[in-house]
Every structure is written in structure tokens, then in C-alpha cells.
Enzyme design. Structure first.
Site, PDB file in Angstrom:
ATOM      1  N   PHE A 179       0.869  -0.927   0.042  1.00 54.13           N
ATOM      2  CA  PHE A 179      -0.001   0.004  -0.092  1.00 54.13           C
ATOM      3  C   PHE A 179       0.881   1.099   0.109  1.00 54.13           C
ATOM      4  CE2 PHE A 179      -4.100  -1.827   2.296  1.00 54.13           C
ATOM      5  CZ  PHE A 179      -3.942  -2.827   1.258  1.00 54.13           C
ATOM      6  N   GLU A 180       0.858   1.694  -1.141  1.00 51.38           N
ATOM      7  CA  GLU A 180       2.164   3.088  -1.138  1.00 51.38           C
ATOM      8  C   GLU A 180       1.338   4.512  -0.990  1.00 51.38           C
ATOM      9  OE1 GLU A 180       4.771   2.518  -4.357  1.00 51.38           O
ATOM     10  OE2 GLU A 180       4.480   0.343  -4.072  1.00 51.38           O
TER      11      GLU A 180
END
Length: 374
Positions: A179-180
Site C-alpha cells: 500500500f503506497e
């Protein structure tokens, strides 16, 4: 207008329309280096259109490949060995992976989260034959607002999403969270999300988390290395994208930059959990526009077609400059630059490395990487 010219114009029209529709359907953030939109850009591009015009119905004579005028710096010395090697394989590109490669852990990219907070596009584990390598299901979330929606328990979808991830993980050896785009306000929610998933997966499944490159802990760091390491079996440090498609031209991961990332990572993550990532791809920048990430094979064809005669090495990273209709500057990674990075990591005591991603590499790279399981 001749029949031949008409066919060519129709071909260009079809390709451009397909490109537009696919881009709209699969739009992604530039923070994912080789996400589907990037790869659509690679597959259907001006160069591809030109290549398509070289083959017209009724013409059977093959197009001659241009002669390569430049040479790359050869790798010398001995191969580098690591106890763990983590390689990403994209869904739909399983044929780019070979089970004989020196890879201990395959990251199958990726299952996504839809607008309802549900897990979707889950890779079919049976399509990827990994041999003796472990296979990890990668979960991505490429929207800041969607990340907020699914990890904040107030919206009521988080618990169900966690259950879906655990179910999807059944045929896999582990799960990796990538999850960036976590909003700063959701820092605590992200950490508790990781803690909950770690618990629900149980001890029989590996649990890994991807984190962006850091030189130090930020005041409101969404990715605190030490805290994340507490909840995971491995922390994959994405030590690449020093320069990106909309930045000024520069290396994807220079040695000096990677050393700084490594120094902070070693202070924050236990040695047994630390995986340092390297890039296989390159980027080209043009005067009027930026471009996406490229396979080594693709950028190699582009340089050959442009008649490039010389490759220079800027602090061990290959650099090319040439002019077509516009001035182009490119930085990419070949076997020499990637093995230079691996040797730097090895000399610093790193035993686990990873790479984004299988299929983009200079094939020579594999001749210099070994697995030495402890």
C-alpha cells in the site's frame, strides 16, 4: 489514396483507440513502477505503431534489425550469493518467469482492492509454476482515498477485507502488503491493519510489507520501519525511483543514494527481516514529455534503432543520450549496474535481496546471482 496507405492509417487509428480505452480502464498511479498502465504504454507506443506499419498485408519480406553500435560494460569477478532472493512476477506475464532462475521467493503481483473495499483480480496460483520457490500473494491499493476507506475501521469494510485476504492466501505461502498511498492521518490505522492481518494469517503463512526508500524516520512517518518490522516476517525496502517519470533525468537507484537508504534500513530493521530491493528497469526522458518505465530488452531496441554508438557510466550507472525528433536522456540498469548494487549490499552484510521485476532485466544478470541458503 492508395489501398496500402489506407490500411496503414486504419491500423494506426485502431491501435490509438485501443491504447486510449485500455488506459482509461486501467489507470494507475506513477508510484507503481510497472503497473498495467505503464506496461500498456510500453506495449502500444509510437515505436510499436511504427513497427506495425512495417508489416502490411501482402508484404512478406522481414524488416532487418538495425546493428547495435554501442557496448555495455562487462561484469567481472565472481557471482554474488544471497540466502534469499525475492522476485516480482506480474499477473498476465507468467511466461516471463522461469522456475530455474535463482529465486527463492516469488511475489505474485497482484490482487487489488475495488471501490467497494473488496479484494479483486486475485491471481490464479495454478498459473505460476514456481518449483521450489515460495510464492507470496501481493495485495495492492493504488488510491489514497481508497486506502483511507479500507483501513479505517469506522467505514465497516476493514474486517471483511481482512477475511478476504486470509481466504485468498490459502494456496499461497504468504501475503505481501504493498500500500503506497496511505494518508498521514491513517498512520495508526495502517499499523493496526498490519497487526490484525499478521494475527489472522497465523504462523504458517509468511507476512511481508513493502516500504518506500527512507534516509531517516519522518516526523509523521506513515511507514515507520521499526514498527512495521514488529508485525512482519520480512520488510521489503523499495530502494529505487530515486528519479521518476516526472522528475529531472537521473539514475533510478544510484549506488550512493542506495547506501544512504541502506544505512537507515539497517538501523531500523532486524537483519533477518530486511530485504533490499533493486530495479531492473530504466527510464527515458524527452524534452517535451516524460516517459514510463522500460524493459531492458525494449530500451535496448530503442537505442539500437536510434544508432547509439556509446554508453557512458555515471557512478557505475549506464547513461545514454541521443536525439531523434526530440532530445532524449535515459538512465537504465544493466547487469553491470545491478551486480554493482548487489556487491555493495553484500559487502554491507545484507543476505536478502529482491528485484522489480522479472522480465525487465538484462538477461546477463542471472549469470552473476547465486542462492546460498543457510
Amino acid at each position: 489514396m492508395t489501398r496500402k496507405l489506407f490500411k496503414r492509417l486504419i491500423g494506426v487509428f485502431i491501435i490509438l483507440n485501443v491504447c486510449t480505452l485500455q488506459a482509461l480502464a486501467k489507470g494507475k498511479s506513477d508510484t507503481q513502477i510497472s503497473e498495467p498502465l505503464m506496461e500498456i504504454t510500453e506495449e502500444i507506443s509510437p515505436e510499436t505503431i511504427v513497427e506495425s506499419l512495417d508489416t502490411v498485408e501482402g508484404e512478406t519480406e522481414p524488416v532487418k534489425e538495425p546493428v547495435q553500435l554501442y557496448s555495455l560494460r562487462p561484469v567481472e569477478g565472481k557471482p554474488v550469493s544471497f540466502s534469499e532472493t525475492w522476485g516480482y512476477v506480474s499477473q498476465g506475464r507468467e511466461d516471463e518467469y522461469d522456475a530455474s532462475l535463482p529465486i527463492t521467493d516469488v511475489c505474485y503481483f497482484s490482487a487489488e482492492i475495488n471501490c467497494y473495499g473488496e479484494l479483486s483480480a486475485i491471481p490464479n496460483r495454478t498459473k505460476l509454476k514456481t518449483g521450489n520457490a515460495r510464492c507470496h500473494l501481493v495485495i495492492t491499493c493504488d488510491s489514497r482515498s481508497l486506502s483511507h476507506f479500507v483501513i479505517n475501521p469506522e467505514y465497516g469494510v476493514r474486517k471483511n477485507l481482512l477475511k478476504q485476504i486470509v481466504k485468498a492466501a490459502i494456496p499461497f505461502d504468504g501475503v505481501q502488503i504493498d500500500f503506497e498511498l496511505i494518508p498521514v492521518r491513517d498512520r495508526k490505522h495502517f499499523l493496526t491493519f498490519l497487526a490484525d492481518l499478521r494475527y489472522m494469517l497465523g504462523q504458517n503463512k509468511w507476512f511481508t510489507v513493502c516500504v518506500p526508500a527512507r534516509f531517516k524516520r519522518l516526523s509523521e512517518d506513515v511507514y515507520p520501519y521499526t514498527d512495521i518490522a514488529n508485525y512482519s516476517d520480512r520488510v521489503f525496502v523499495m530502494a529505487y525511483d530515486e528519479h521518476w517519470s516526472t522528475s529531472k533525468p537521473g539514475p533510478i537507484a544510484s549506488v550512493d543514494w542506495c547506501k544512504k537508504v541502506l544505512e537507515y534500513a539497517q538501523k531500523s530493521i532486524p537483519e533477518k527481516k530486511l530485504v533490499m530491493g533493486i530495479p531492473f528497469y530504466g527510464r527515458f526522458w524527452a524534452e517535451q514529455a516524460t516517459s514510463g518505465a522500460y524493459y531492458f530488452s525494449r530500451l535496448n531496441r530503442m537505442m539500437v534503432a536510434a544508432g547509439v554508438e556509446e554508453i557512458t557510466y555515471e557512478n557505475d550507472i549506464p547513461k545514454v543520450q541521443y536525439t531523434t525528433q526530440v532530445d532524449v536522456t535515459g538512465y537504465f540498469n544493466d547487469a553491470y549496474s545491478d551486480i554493482t548494487l548487489l556487491r555493495m549490499y553484500k559487502n554491507a552484510g545484507i543476505q536478502k535481496i529482491g528485484f522489480w521485476r522479472v522480465g525487465q532485466e538484462d538477461p546477463e544478470f542471472w549469470n552473476w546471482l547465486k542462492v546460498n541458503k543457510r
